[in-house]
Design a protein around this motif. Structure first.
Motif, PDB file in Angstrom:
ATOM      1  N   GLU A 111       0.844  -1.193   0.000  1.00  0.00           N
ATOM      2  CA  GLU A 111       0.000   0.000   0.000  1.00  0.00           C
ATOM      3  C   GLU A 111       0.880   1.245   0.000  1.00  0.00           C
ATOM      4  O   GLU A 111       1.840   1.349   0.779  1.00  0.00           O
ATOM      5  N   VAL A 112       0.543   2.187  -0.851  1.00  0.00           N
ATOM      6  CA  VAL A 112       1.284   3.443  -0.929  1.00  0.00           C
ATOM      7  C   VAL A 112       1.083   4.230   0.362  1.00  0.00           C
ATOM      8  O   VAL A 112      -0.044   4.395   0.830  1.00  0.00           O
ATOM      9  N   VAL A 113       2.187   4.692   0.921  1.00  0.00           N
ATOM     10  CA  VAL A 113       2.163   5.539   2.115  1.00  0.00           C
ATOM     11  C   VAL A 113       2.150   7.009   1.703  1.00  0.00           C
ATOM     12  O   VAL A 113       1.425   7.821   2.274  1.00  0.00           O
ATOM     13  N   HIS A 114       2.967   7.339   0.699  1.00  0.00           N
ATOM     14  CA  HIS A 114       3.042   8.725   0.210  1.00  0.00           C
ATOM     15  C   HIS A 114       3.524   8.709  -1.235  1.00  0.00           C
ATOM     16  O   HIS A 114       4.482   8.025  -1.565  1.00  0.00           O
ATOM     17  N   ALA A 115       2.863   9.481  -2.071  1.00  0.00           N
ATOM     18  CA  ALA A 115       3.278   9.630  -3.466  1.00  0.00           C
ATOM     19  C   ALA A 115       3.668  11.080  -3.714  1.00  0.00           C
ATOM     20  O   ALA A 115       2.821  11.973  -3.670  1.00  0.00           O
ATOM     21  N   GLY A 116       4.966  11.303  -3.908  1.00  0.00           N
ATOM     22  CA  GLY A 116       5.450  12.644  -4.231  1.00  0.00           C
ATOM     23  C   GLY A 116       5.635  12.793  -5.730  1.00  0.00           C
ATOM     24  O   GLY A 116       5.250  11.915  -6.509  1.00  0.00           O
ATOM     25  N   SER A 117       6.251  13.880  -6.133  1.00  0.00           N
ATOM     26  CA  SER A 117       6.402  14.134  -7.564  1.00  0.00           C
ATOM     27  C   SER A 117       7.449  13.245  -8.210  1.00  0.00           C
ATOM     28  O   SER A 117       7.360  12.944  -9.401  1.00  0.00           O
ATOM     29  N   THR A 118       8.436  12.770  -7.440  1.00  0.00           N
ATOM     30  CA  THR A 118       9.471  11.905  -8.017  1.00  0.00           C
ATOM     31  C   THR A 118       9.606  10.566  -7.295  1.00  0.00           C
ATOM     32  O   THR A 118      10.094   9.606  -7.893  1.00  0.00           O
ATOM     33  N   LEU A 119       9.208  10.501  -6.030  1.00  0.00           N
ATOM     34  CA  LEU A 119       9.365   9.275  -5.236  1.00  0.00           C
ATOM     35  C   LEU A 119       8.032   8.855  -4.628  1.00  0.00           C
ATOM     36  O   LEU A 119       7.224   9.685  -4.228  1.00  0.00           O
ATOM     37  N   VAL A 120       7.842   7.531  -4.545  1.00  0.00           N
ATOM     38  CA  VAL A 120       6.648   6.959  -3.918  1.00  0.00           C
ATOM     39  C   VAL A 120       7.128   6.024  -2.808  1.00  0.00           C
ATOM     40  O   VAL A 120       7.962   5.149  -3.039  1.00  0.00           O
ATOM     41  N   THR A 121       6.616   6.228  -1.605  1.00  0.00           N
ATOM     42  CA  THR A 121       6.959   5.372  -0.461  1.00  0.00           C
ATOM     43  C   THR A 121       5.838   4.365  -0.268  1.00  0.00           C
ATOM     44  O   THR A 121       4.658   4.727  -0.245  1.00  0.00           O
ATOM     45  N   VAL A 122       6.226   3.080  -0.120  1.00  0.00           N
ATOM     46  CA  VAL A 122       5.250   1.999  -0.059  1.00  0.00           C
ATOM     47  C   VAL A 122       5.598   1.042   1.077  1.00  0.00           C
ATOM     48  O   VAL A 122       6.763   0.713   1.292  1.00  0.00           O
ATOM     49  N   ARG A 123       4.567   0.590   1.775  1.00  0.00           N
ATOM     50  CA  ARG A 123       4.702  -0.416   2.842  1.00  0.00           C
ATOM     51  C   ARG A 123       4.146  -1.734   2.304  1.00  0.00           C
ATOM     52  O   ARG A 123       3.152  -1.759   1.583  1.00  0.00           O
ATOM     53  N   CYS A 124       4.786  -2.850   2.676  1.00  0.00           N
ATOM     54  CA  CYS A 124       4.330  -4.161   2.208  1.00  0.00           C
ATOM     55  C   CYS A 124       4.409  -5.173   3.350  1.00  0.00           C
ATOM     56  O   CYS A 124       5.363  -5.164   4.133  1.00  0.00           O
ATOM     57  N   GLU A 125       3.407  -6.026   3.421  1.00  0.00           N
ATOM     58  CA  GLU A 125       3.408  -7.155   4.359  1.00  0.00           C
ATOM     59  C   GLU A 125       3.363  -8.440   3.538  1.00  0.00           C
ATOM     60  O   GLU A 125       2.618  -8.531   2.563  1.00  0.00           O
ATOM     61  N   VAL A 126       4.184  -9.417   3.938  1.00  0.00           N
ATOM     62  CA  VAL A 126       4.236 -10.699   3.238  1.00  0.00           C
ATOM     63  C   VAL A 126       3.736 -11.779   4.188  1.00  0.00           C
ATOM     64  O   VAL A 126       4.233 -11.903   5.314  1.00  0.00           O
ATOM     65  N   PHE A 127       2.756 -12.543   3.724  1.00  0.00           N
ATOM     66  CA  PHE A 127       2.133 -13.606   4.504  1.00  0.00           C
ATOM     67  C   PHE A 127       2.381 -14.948   3.830  1.00  0.00           C
ATOM     68  O   PHE A 127       2.640 -15.011   2.632  1.00  0.00           O
ATOM     69  N   ASP A 128       2.272 -16.025   4.611  1.00  0.00           N
ATOM     70  CA  ASP A 128       2.152 -17.338   3.990  1.00  0.00           C
ATOM     71  C   ASP A 128       0.764 -17.870   4.301  1.00  0.00           C
ATOM     72  O   ASP A 128       0.106 -17.442   5.246  1.00  0.00           O
ATOM     73  N   ARG A 129       0.304 -18.780   3.451  1.00  0.00           N
ATOM     74  CA  ARG A 129      -1.038 -19.341   3.596  1.00  0.00           C
ATOM     75  C   ARG A 129      -0.964 -20.813   3.210  1.00  0.00           C
ATOM     76  O   ARG A 129      -0.242 -21.193   2.315  1.00  0.00           O
ATOM     77  N   GLY A 130      -1.786 -21.607   3.877  1.00  0.00           N
ATOM     78  CA  GLY A 130      -1.870 -23.025   3.537  1.00  0.00           C
ATOM     79  C   GLY A 130      -0.901 -23.863   4.343  1.00  0.00           C
ATOM     80  O   GLY A 130      -0.434 -23.472   5.397  1.00  0.00           O
ATOM     81  N   GLY A 131      -0.617 -25.034   3.819  1.00  0.00           N
ATOM     82  CA  GLY A 131       0.220 -25.973   4.559  1.00  0.00           C
ATOM     83  C   GLY A 131      -0.640 -26.729   5.547  1.00  0.00           C
ATOM     84  O   GLY A 131      -1.765 -27.109   5.250  1.00  0.00           O
ATOM     85  N   ASP A 132      -0.133 -26.887   6.745  1.00  0.00           N
ATOM     86  CA  ASP A 132      -0.830 -27.684   7.758  1.00  0.00           C
ATOM     87  C   ASP A 132      -1.724 -26.854   8.678  1.00  0.00           C
ATOM     88  O   ASP A 132      -2.138 -27.305   9.730  1.00  0.00           O
ATOM     89  N   ARG A 133      -2.058 -25.609   8.295  1.00  0.00           N
ATOM     90  CA  ARG A 133      -2.901 -24.765   9.134  1.00  0.00           C
ATOM     91  C   ARG A 133      -3.813 -23.906   8.277  1.00  0.00           C
ATOM     92  O   ARG A 133      -3.596 -23.746   7.086  1.00  0.00           O
ATOM     93  N   ASP A 134      -4.818 -23.332   8.909  1.00  0.00           N
ATOM     94  CA  ASP A 134      -5.754 -22.449   8.216  1.00  0.00           C
ATOM     95  C   ASP A 134      -5.294 -21.008   8.346  1.00  0.00           C
ATOM     96  O   ASP A 134      -4.563 -20.652   9.265  1.00  0.00           O
ATOM     97  N   GLY A 135      -5.746 -20.179   7.438  1.00  0.00           N
ATOM     98  CA  GLY A 135      -5.501 -18.744   7.531  1.00  0.00           C
ATOM     99  C   GLY A 135      -4.136 -18.334   7.041  1.00  0.00           C
ATOM    100  O   GLY A 135      -3.375 -19.112   6.483  1.00  0.00           O
TER     101      GLY A 135
END
Length: 136
Positions: free
Chosen positions: A98-122
């Protein structure tokens, strides 16, 4: 500019490395992108968790697409910091950016990485990243 997921998926498909990993763009809206990657054995390290490079690729690509959704497709990652929180052991990686701030030359973005599946739900949070994307 209205983000077009079909165009964005075409840009992702044009990247040989993204095709190699089986990456899919599952969400693409103004300021937001979500990328999913099947987590096969070829992306795991010797302890069975996803290699950090797979999580880093997922974060980098998702944050660049999120930035591109507001800045256009002529963007490049300028820098990224990632914190690995736990091993990703599921069947799939999901990177939500998700974009945190979009300036005229630079865009700052935050990201979260999840895993899903395997031997558990969610989903389970495995990494967080913060990146700066430059307009070319």
């Amino acid at each position: 500019m209205t983000p077009d997921i079909a165009v964005a998926r075409g840009l992702l498909a044009a990247q040989p490395f993204s095709r190699l990993l089986g990456a899919r763009l599952s969400r693409f809206e103004a300021g937001v992108a979500e990328l999913t990657i099947p987590l096969g054995d070829h992306l795991r390290q010797q302890h069975g968790a996803a290699h950090g490079g797979a999580l880093s690729y997922a974060a980098d690509t998702a944050l660049t697409f999120a930035a591109g959704s507001v800045a256009g497709d002529a963007v490049l990652t300028s820098e990224m910091k990632i914190n690995y929180l736990r091993g990703a052991r599921g069947d799939e990686l999901i990177a939500r950016a998700e974009v945190v701030h979009a300036g005229s030359t630079l865009v700052t973005v935050r990201c979260e990485v999840f895993d899903r599946g395997g031997d558990r739900d969610g989903e389970r949070l495995c990494a967080v990243a913060l990146g700066t994307v430059a307009r070319r």
